[in-house]
Motif scaffolding. Structure first.
Motif, PDB file in Angstrom:
ATOM      1  N   VAL A  44       0.865  -1.138  -0.052  1.00 45.15           N
ATOM      2  CA  VAL A  44      -0.182   0.166  -0.008  1.00 45.15           C
ATOM      3  C   VAL A  44       1.078   1.406  -0.086  1.00 45.15           C
ATOM      4  N   VAL A  48       0.723   4.119  -2.788  1.00 44.08           N
ATOM      5  CA  VAL A  48       0.281   5.392  -2.458  1.00 44.08           C
ATOM      6  C   VAL A  48       1.571   6.054  -1.904  1.00 44.08           C
ATOM      7  N   ASP A  50       2.366   8.947  -1.637  1.00 42.98           N
ATOM      8  CA  ASP A  50       1.890  10.350  -1.113  1.00 42.98           C
ATOM      9  C   ASP A  50       1.953  10.536   0.442  1.00 42.98           C
ATOM     10  N   VAL A  53      -0.643  11.117   2.872  1.00 37.86           N
ATOM     11  CA  VAL A  53      -1.939   9.981   3.227  1.00 37.86           C
ATOM     12  C   VAL A  53      -1.232   9.269   4.414  1.00 37.86           C
ATOM     13  N   ALA A 195      -5.293   2.687  -4.034  1.00 39.60           N
ATOM     14  CA  ALA A 195      -5.079   4.108  -4.792  1.00 39.60           C
ATOM     15  C   ALA A 195      -6.296   4.435  -5.484  1.00 39.60           C
ATOM     16  N   GLU A 196      -7.027   3.535  -5.890  1.00 36.04           N
ATOM     17  CA  GLU A 196      -7.998   4.142  -6.767  1.00 36.04           C
ATOM     18  C   GLU A 196      -9.193   4.367  -5.810  1.00 36.04           C
ATOM     19  N   LEU A 198      -8.791   6.043  -3.126  1.00 37.50           N
ATOM     20  CA  LEU A 198      -8.452   7.251  -2.584  1.00 37.50           C
ATOM     21  C   LEU A 198      -8.646   8.425  -3.637  1.00 37.50           C
ATOM     22  N   ARG A 199      -8.704   8.159  -4.936  1.00 40.18           N
ATOM     23  CA  ARG A 199      -9.232   9.070  -5.963  1.00 40.18           C
ATOM     24  C   ARG A 199     -10.553   9.354  -6.150  1.00 40.18           C
TER      25      ARG A 199
END
Length: 220
Positions: A44, A48, A50, A53, A195-196, A198-199
């Protein structure tokens, strides 16, 4: 247990390990169920990257679900409250394996939880689904799982869809309950699913889109 902490977090991911149907034994960080989630957490984190996060693991007090006590559910709710104190009200994605998947799906009623990635979840008949209205749920289940039944995940998702959830199931061909067979597929799919979720909108052909487009279940 924070893995990646940011004081300016825009979102958070909490990872929930599995356990036992019944056990009042203390949960320890070296329990096999907890250790199994370490590579999942790394997957994860890689998917992700970023720094805004927050990424953390939930540690239960006890190893078991314990019938109507549903001990992990209370632990996860306390973790969500602690998360609010740490980073404020941010959207949260829950990733749960087995018993942790059941706990994640139960706790998804919380307003800050936007989605759940349930890995080989324990979804016995009669599990509530009404609270999943407008929530996003991706269940990944090995088709050779002999501990939790993939057909129960499919039935759960079918009922969740009827209740208004955007839910779907993807079966890992040859996958087992411990997620050791085809572990690369498990880890990669989990990271991609988080990741999906979170979009604000999922990409065309992404995992969620594939899961949602399947009548009952897709295949990985």
């Amino acid at each position: 247990m924070p893995v990646r902490h940011s004081d300016a977090a825009r979102a958070a991911v909490l990872v929930l390990h599995g356990g036992r149907a019944d056990s009042l034994a203390r949960s320890r960080p070296w329990n096999v169920a907890a250790l199994r989630m370490r590579p999942v957490v790394r997957a994860v984190a890689a998917a992700v990257p970023d720094d805004e996060v927050f990424l953390g693991q939930v540690r239960y007090r006890l190893q078991g679900w314990n019938g109507s006590r549903a001990d992990p559910v209370g632990d996860v709710r306390r973790a969500l409250a602690e998360l609010v104190r740490l980073v404020g009200e941010v959207p949260v994605i829950l990733v749960g394996h087995s018993m942790g998947g059941r706990a994640a799906l139960r706790v998804a009623a919380a307003t800050q939880v936007g989605g759940v990635v349930a890995l080989a979840p324990w979804c016995p008949e009669g599990e509530p689904v009404a609270h999943l209205q407008d929530k996003k749920v991706i269940a990944l289940h090995g088709d050779r799982d002999r501990v939790t039944d993939p057909s129960e995940s499919i039935a759960f998702v079918r009922r969740a869809r009827a209740a208004g959830s955007r839910a779907g199931v993807l079966l890992v061909k040859g996958g087992d309950h411990a997620m050791l067979r085809r572990y690369g597929t498990w880890h990669g799919a989990t990271g991609a699913a988080v990741a999906e979720l979170l979009r604000p909108t999922e990409p065309p052909g992404g995992l969620l889109a594939r899961a949602l487009s399947a009548a009952d279940s897709g295949l990985l």
